[in-house]
Motif scaffolding. Structure first.
Motif, PDB file in Angstrom:
ATOM      1  N   VAL A 160       3.848 -24.313  -4.016  1.00 16.61           N
ATOM      2  CA  VAL A 160       5.104 -23.752  -3.060  1.00 16.61           C
ATOM      3  C   VAL A 160       6.169 -23.554  -4.328  1.00 16.61           C
ATOM      4  O   VAL A 160       6.690 -22.487  -4.103  1.00 16.61           O
ATOM      5  CB  VAL A 160       5.400 -24.663  -2.092  1.00 16.61           C
ATOM      6  N   LEU A 213       6.539 -16.508   0.677  1.00 21.43           N
ATOM      7  CA  LEU A 213       5.675 -17.637   1.141  1.00 21.43           C
ATOM      8  C   LEU A 213       4.678 -17.483   2.065  1.00 21.43           C
ATOM      9  O   LEU A 213       3.719 -17.898   2.199  1.00 21.43           O
ATOM     10  CB  LEU A 213       6.770 -18.755   2.121  1.00 21.43           C
ATOM     11  N   GLU A 225       5.655 -23.490   5.580  1.00 20.66           N
ATOM     12  CA  GLU A 225       6.841 -23.274   4.789  1.00 20.66           C
ATOM     13  C   GLU A 225       7.633 -21.839   4.930  1.00 20.66           C
ATOM     14  O   GLU A 225       8.869 -22.014   5.077  1.00 20.66           O
ATOM     15  CB  GLU A 225       6.518 -23.406   3.121  1.00 20.66           C
ATOM     16  N   ALA A 226       6.622 -20.914   5.025  1.00 21.95           N
ATOM     17  CA  ALA A 226       7.378 -19.615   5.563  1.00 21.95           C
ATOM     18  C   ALA A 226       8.294 -19.609   6.917  1.00 21.95           C
ATOM     19  O   ALA A 226       9.245 -19.070   7.074  1.00 21.95           O
ATOM     20  CB  ALA A 226       6.188 -18.522   5.562  1.00 21.95           C
TER      21      ALA A 226
END
Length: 307
Positions: free
Chosen positions: A169, A191, A199-200
């Motif tokens: 990441v 992401l 995470e996106a």
């Protein structure tokens, strides 16, 4: 003698005149009563039909006495009265029929309005098809799959996987162009493109909250829904798509969100609601839909078996 005969004839004619006039008067009297009765009924019908305004004048009036040519026989009073009676009876029958027809149409309108009101009340009582009730999920921390009992040192696998994910990441480059809103969205896009969906989701959600009034919010909210959908969370995706369409119907990705909302509802096994979404998509955006979105809509309608 001649004068006496004339006097006698005059007396006889004077005595016979009442006998001649009385039968004619007796013959006229029932017709005149009939005319008066019909005229009263006409006025009563007009008062019934025209309650809120002035009754209209009858179109049938006493016929004007025609000019009789010399030598032609004049019409009798009985013939004139009979013509008036016939005209009045015809007018009364016409108005009575009109009243009955209007009453029938009024009953039809009342029945149609009652049916429409019942259907509208039932439709308003139904829950919104595009706002499914969902629970707020807790984003899990990515971990490795649980090791088999026979595998040696099972506890060391999770930290290695977690560190590897963090490093992956961190390797995603953050854009820095000076456009804060655009950079925030583009980082969320990178992401998502790298398939780091949790995470996106966090990045895109923060972008919408911070830059909700910016034009980039439409793209960020739509991509947030796609990140949920790609992550196997169609319920959360449907909420994100619906909110983007509802709050930003003229945004850059409003049509995209409505199209993907239909896909999310199909995954939630709600084909009827998906068909309603596709119908609204066609009505709102129509010819402005891109070929890719129209292709998605066509395929979605086939999957949902829309009529």
């Amino acid at each position: 003698m001649r004068n006496a005969l004339f006097a006698t004839s005059a007396v006889l004619l004077a005595m016979a005149a009442p006998a001649i006039v009385q039968p004619a008067a007796a013959q006229n009297a029932p017709v005149e009563i009939r005319v008066d009765r019909l005229e009263k009924e006409m006025r009563a019908v007009q008062r019934k039909v025209f309650q809120a305004g002035t009754p209209i004048e009858a179109e049938i009036t006493r016929p004007t006495t025609p000019t009789v040519a010399p030598g032609s026989p004049a019409s009798t009073p009985i013939a004139d009265l009979t013509a008036r009676v016939g005209a009045l009876e015809s007018q009364l029958a016409s108005i009575t029929g009109q009243v009955e027809e209007n009453s029938y149409k009024l009953r039809q309108l009342e029945a149609a309005f009652t049916k429409y009101k019942a259907e509208n009340d039932a439709r308003l009582a139904e829950p919104a098809p595009v706002a499914p009730a969902v629970s707020v999920p807790v984003t899990p921390t990515p971990t490795a799959a649980a090791p088999k009992p026979s595998a040696p040192k099972p506890a060391a696998a999770a930290p290695v996987a977690s560190e590897a994910r963090k490093a992956a990441v961190a390797a995603v480059e953050r854009p820095d162009t000076g456009d804060a809103a655009g950079d925030a969205y583009n980082y969320g896009f990178r992401l998502w493109d790298a398939k780091f969906y949790p995470e996106a989701q966090g990045q895109l959600k923060a972008t919408v909250e911070k830059y909700g009034s910016s034009p980039v919010a439409s793209k960020a909210q739509n991509l947030l829904g796609r990140a949920y959908l790609d992550d196997g969370k169609p319920a959360l995706a449907s909420v994100a798509f619906y909110e983007n369409y509802q709050k930003r119907p003229r945004g850059d990705r409003a049509a995209d969100s409505l199209t993907y909302l239909g896909e999310a509802l199909i995954q939630l096994k709600k084909p009827a609601d998906a068909c309603k979404v596709y119908q609204e998509l066609e009505q709102v955006y129509g010819e402005s839909l891109s070929n890719s979105l129209r292709g998605m809509m066509t395929a979605g309608r086939a999957k949902a078996k829309c009529s």
